[in-house]
Write an enzyme that holds these catalytic residues in place. Structure first.
Site, short mmCIF file in Angstrom:
data_model
loop_
_atom_site.label_atom_id
_atom_site.label_comp_id
_atom_site.label_asym_id
_atom_site.label_seq_id
_atom_site.Cartn_x
_atom_site.Cartn_y
_atom_site.Cartn_z
N PHE A 136 0.56 -0.73 0.19
CA PHE A 136 -0.29 0.15 -0.04
C PHE A 136 0.78 0.89 0.19
CE2 PHE A 136 -2.21 3.12 2.75
CZ PHE A 136 -3.29 3.33 1.89
N ALA A 137 0.93 2.06 -1.26
CA ALA A 137 1.74 2.95 -1.34
C ALA A 137 1.10 4.55 -1.75
CB ALA A 137 2.94 3.37 -2.83
N GLY A 144 3.47 12.59 4.71
CA GLY A 144 3.60 11.32 5.41
C GLY A 144 2.24 11.54 6.33
N TRP A 170 8.88 5.27 1.74
CA TRP A 170 8.99 3.87 3.38
C TRP A 170 7.80 2.90 3.22
CZ3 TRP A 170 11.96 6.57 5.00
CH2 TRP A 170 12.04 7.98 5.14
N GLU A 376 0.78 4.60 10.07
CA GLU A 376 -0.71 4.48 10.23
C GLU A 376 -1.20 5.10 11.14
OE1 GLU A 376 -2.55 0.58 9.65
OE2 GLU A 376 -0.61 -0.46 8.75
N GLY A 377 -0.38 6.62 10.85
CA GLY A 377 -0.92 7.66 11.98
C GLY A 377 -0.28 7.77 13.14
N THR A 378 0.35 9.04 13.57
CA THR A 378 1.71 9.00 14.14
C THR A 378 1.00 9.13 15.65
OG1 THR A 378 1.79 11.52 14.24
CG2 THR A 378 3.76 10.47 13.35
N SER A 379 1.10 9.01 17.08
CA SER A 379 0.30 9.27 18.10
C SER A 379 0.03 10.21 18.09
CB SER A 379 1.94 8.82 19.43
OG SER A 379 1.99 7.56 19.31
N GLU A 380 1.08 11.58 17.40
CA GLU A 380 0.42 12.99 17.58
C GLU A 380 -0.63 13.06 16.59
OE1 GLU A 380 3.79 11.65 17.02
OE2 GLU A 380 4.80 12.64 19.01
C1 FAD Z 1 8.15 1.23 9.21
C2 FAD Z 1 7.25 1.67 8.33
C3 FAD Z 1 6.78 1.00 8.11
C4 FAD Z 1 5.49 2.29 6.52
N1 FAD Z 1 5.07 1.53 5.75
C5 FAD Z 1 4.11 2.47 5.34
C6 FAD Z 1 3.95 1.46 3.86
O1 FAD Z 1 3.47 0.71 3.30
N2 FAD Z 1 2.33 2.64 3.26
C7 FAD Z 1 3.10 3.86 3.20
O2 FAD Z 1 2.45 4.61 2.75
N3 FAD Z 1 3.84 4.50 4.77
C8 FAD Z 1 4.87 4.33 5.57
N4 FAD Z 1 5.27 4.40 5.89
C9 FAD Z 1 5.12 5.90 6.20
C10 FAD Z 1 4.45 6.07 7.42
O3 FAD Z 1 2.87 6.12 7.15
C11 FAD Z 1 4.61 7.87 7.70
O4 FAD Z 1 5.90 7.40 8.18
C12 FAD Z 1 4.27 8.13 8.80
O5 FAD Z 1 2.66 8.81 7.64
C13 FAD Z 1 4.50 9.50 9.11
O6 FAD Z 1 4.59 10.44 8.00
P1 FAD Z 1 6.20 10.63 7.90
O7 FAD Z 1 7.06 10.09 8.93
O8 FAD Z 1 6.48 11.58 7.07
O9 FAD Z 1 6.39 11.83 9.50
P2 FAD Z 1 6.12 13.24 9.41
O10 FAD Z 1 4.10 13.55 9.13
O11 FAD Z 1 7.23 14.49 9.14
O12 FAD Z 1 5.77 13.78 10.74
C14 FAD Z 1 6.78 14.48 12.19
C15 FAD Z 1 6.44 14.36 13.65
O13 FAD Z 1 5.89 15.44 13.56
C16 FAD Z 1 4.09 15.30 13.90
N5 FAD Z 1 3.67 15.82 13.27
C17 FAD Z 1 3.48 15.61 11.73
N6 FAD Z 1 2.23 16.35 11.49
C18 FAD Z 1 1.23 16.75 13.33
C19 FAD Z 1 0.42 17.97 13.04
N7 FAD Z 1 -0.43 17.93 12.66
N8 FAD Z 1 0.52 18.22 14.58
C20 FAD Z 1 1.58 17.65 15.66
N9 FAD Z 1 2.69 17.12 14.93
C21 FAD Z 1 2.36 16.59 13.74
C22 FAD Z 1 4.60 13.90 13.84
O14 FAD Z 1 3.45 13.24 15.01
C23 FAD Z 1 6.19 13.32 13.81
O15 FAD Z 1 6.70 13.61 15.23
C24 FAD Z 1 5.93 3.93 7.24
C25 FAD Z 1 6.63 4.18 8.39
C26 FAD Z 1 7.29 3.59 8.84
C27 FAD Z 1 8.08 3.45 9.86
#
Ligand code: FAD
Length: 402
Positions: A136-137, A144, A170, A376-380
């Site tokens: 799933f991409a 992110g 990712w 799939e959605g950070t804790s924040e």
């Molecule tokens: C092991 C792993 C597997 C993955 N597999 C897939 C996959 O199969 N397919 C896919 O599409 N993606 C995948 N991902 C990507 C994952 O979905 C993203 O890493 C995630 O959505 C966070 O995006 P980002 O890494 O760009 O971080 P960012 O979005 O840049 O976030 C960085 C920091 O900022 C914080 N932040 C962002 N927005 C806000 C806000 N509005 N308010 C407060 N804080 C905020 C976040 O919580 C985080 O702490 C994977 C990631 C990992 C680590």
């Protein structure tokens, strides 16, 4: 029923579950317990080889059968309670087994929910047997948490198909998948309204695996590159402009299953810590005789119970069709992943030096649990989502109290 190591049997008896779920838990728990040799073997293989082998094995042994709509529900229920139980058991046994199961299920679920009959017939029977691997991409390096920022472009060509240009980042199973479910910008509307989901076979000219990534917990994990990658109009999943809805619908369902996997990791850590505390000599007694140790173990137990109840509730809400299930899915993911991190850390602490030795159970869990608070959605983002669903009618009632 056999002795299940991966589940809390008392939780399984709660009315959230029915007999089919209890039978499933028994069967998958036993299957995992009987595969100790397989888990040992795949840990010595490359993540790609292990990933391919595990998806095939899960398919052959019937654990993905629910992905084929024609297979019926006779053996394996495919609802969210079942997917959560499967993830909990697999994560308890082996991270890569949970990963193989979860990414295959993640990629197939939008097809099950939005695919045309022809698309379902083409992909799902082979995904259900593990002979075709999905990914799933949606994420990109600049998109992110903010899915609406997806920039990979899909432009109509003269023949009614689409030309895809851009990158994805990712991507789990990115280096071994046979088909990618890609969210791309088609521009029907601004931001989230201009996204469309496409099914892109990995051998389509113009798509290739970019950088292969090493992660804290090794697995197939890669960037993808799209350069004039042409797909026909019938590669669209759902309809043009519906990509954001499809992505969110999927993530809302799967967040609770990430919570279930976290629960599996955490339970394994807690069991390992308890076993160690009962045998480790400290002074004239055992580690478990110390009240500080007992307090740590008690905290772990409370956290495990709360996480299991939140995951069960979220899955039950989704399975019964509650409109507010997404709120419970976020709550379950946030709590279960955050507390699992704490439980694993406490387990390492209770094991002392032996807890950090490479490839020991707790050292592996310490690396494996970390990503669950990000993908799939950070804790924040989970906190923001939950805050957005607070019941304002309660606040209206309490207004006289402030
Ligand atoms: C092991 C792993 C597997 C993955 N597999 C897939 C996959 O199969 N397919 C896919 O599409 N993606 C995948 N991902 C990507 C994952 O979905 C993203 O890493 C995630 O959505 C966070 O995006 P980002 O890494 O760009 O971080 P960012 O979005 O840049 O976030 C960085 C920091 O900022 C914080 N932040 C962002 N927005 C806000 C806000 N509005 N308010 C407060 N804080 C905020 C976040 O919580 C985080 O702490 C994977 C990631 C990992 C680590």
């Amino acid at each position: 029923m056999s002795q299940l190591t991966s589940f809390d049997p008392e939780i399984l008896q709660l009315p959230f579950y029915d007999e089919r779920h209890r039978r499933l838990a028994d069967a998958v728990g036993t299957w995992c317990d009987d595969r100790a040799d397989l888990w040992e073997e795949i840990r010595t293989e490359s993540p790609e080889k292990a990933g391919l082998r595990l998806v095939r094995r899960l398919g052959e042994d019937g654990w993905l059968a629910f992905l084929d709509p024609d297979a019926g529900e006779e053996g394996l229920p495919g609802d969210l309670r079942a997917i959560c139980l499967l993830r909990e058991a697999l994560a308890y046994a082996e991270d890569l087994a949970d990963f193989a199961f979860s990414i295959q299920t993640l990629a197939a679920t939008p097809l099950l929910r939005y695919g045309s009959e022809a698309q379902q017939r083409h992909y799902l029977p082979r995904m259900a047997t593990g002979s075709l691997i999905g990914a799933f991409a949606v994420s990109e390096e600049e998109a992110g948490s903010d899915v609406a920022a997806v920039a990979l472009r899909a432009e109509r060509d003269a023949d009614g198909g689409y030309l895809l240009n851009g990158q994805k980042a990712w991507i789990a199973n990115g280096s071994i998948a046979d088909v990618y479910l890609v969210i791309a910008r088609t521009g029907e509307g601004p931001g989230p309204l201009g996204l469309t989901a496409f099914l892109v076979p990995a051998d389509t000219p113009g798509v290739r695996v970019g950088k292969r990534l090493d992660a804290l917990a090794p697995r197939s994990f890669a960037h993808l590159v799209f350069e004039d990658c042409r797909v026909p109009a019938d590669a669209v999943l759902g309809r043009p402009g519906k990509g954001f809805v499809i992505a969110m619908d999927l993530l809302e369902r799967f967040r609770m299953t990430v919570g279930a996997a976290a629960l599996g990791f955490a339970r394994r850590a807690a069991d390992t810590a308890l076993a160690r505390a009962r045998t480790r000599r400290i002074g004239t007694g055992k580690l478990i005789d110390l009240q500080l140790t007992q307090a740590t173990l008690a905290d772990m137990d409370v956290q495990l119970n709360a996480a299991a109840l939140l995951v069960a509730r979220a899955a039950w809400e989704a399975d019964r069709g509650s409109r507010r299930f997404a709120r419970h899915s976020s709550i379950a993911k946030l709590y279960a992943t955050e507390e699992a991190q704490r439980i694993v850390d406490s387990a390492v602490q209770l094991l002392g030096a032996s807890g950090v030795v490479k490839d020991g159970v707790t050292e592996r869990l310490y690396r494996q649990i970390r990503s669950l608070r990000i993908y799939e959605g950070t804790s924040e983002v989970m906190r923001l989502t939950i805050a957005g669903t607070l019941d304002t009618r309660r606040a209206a009632r309490a207004v006289g109290d402030v």
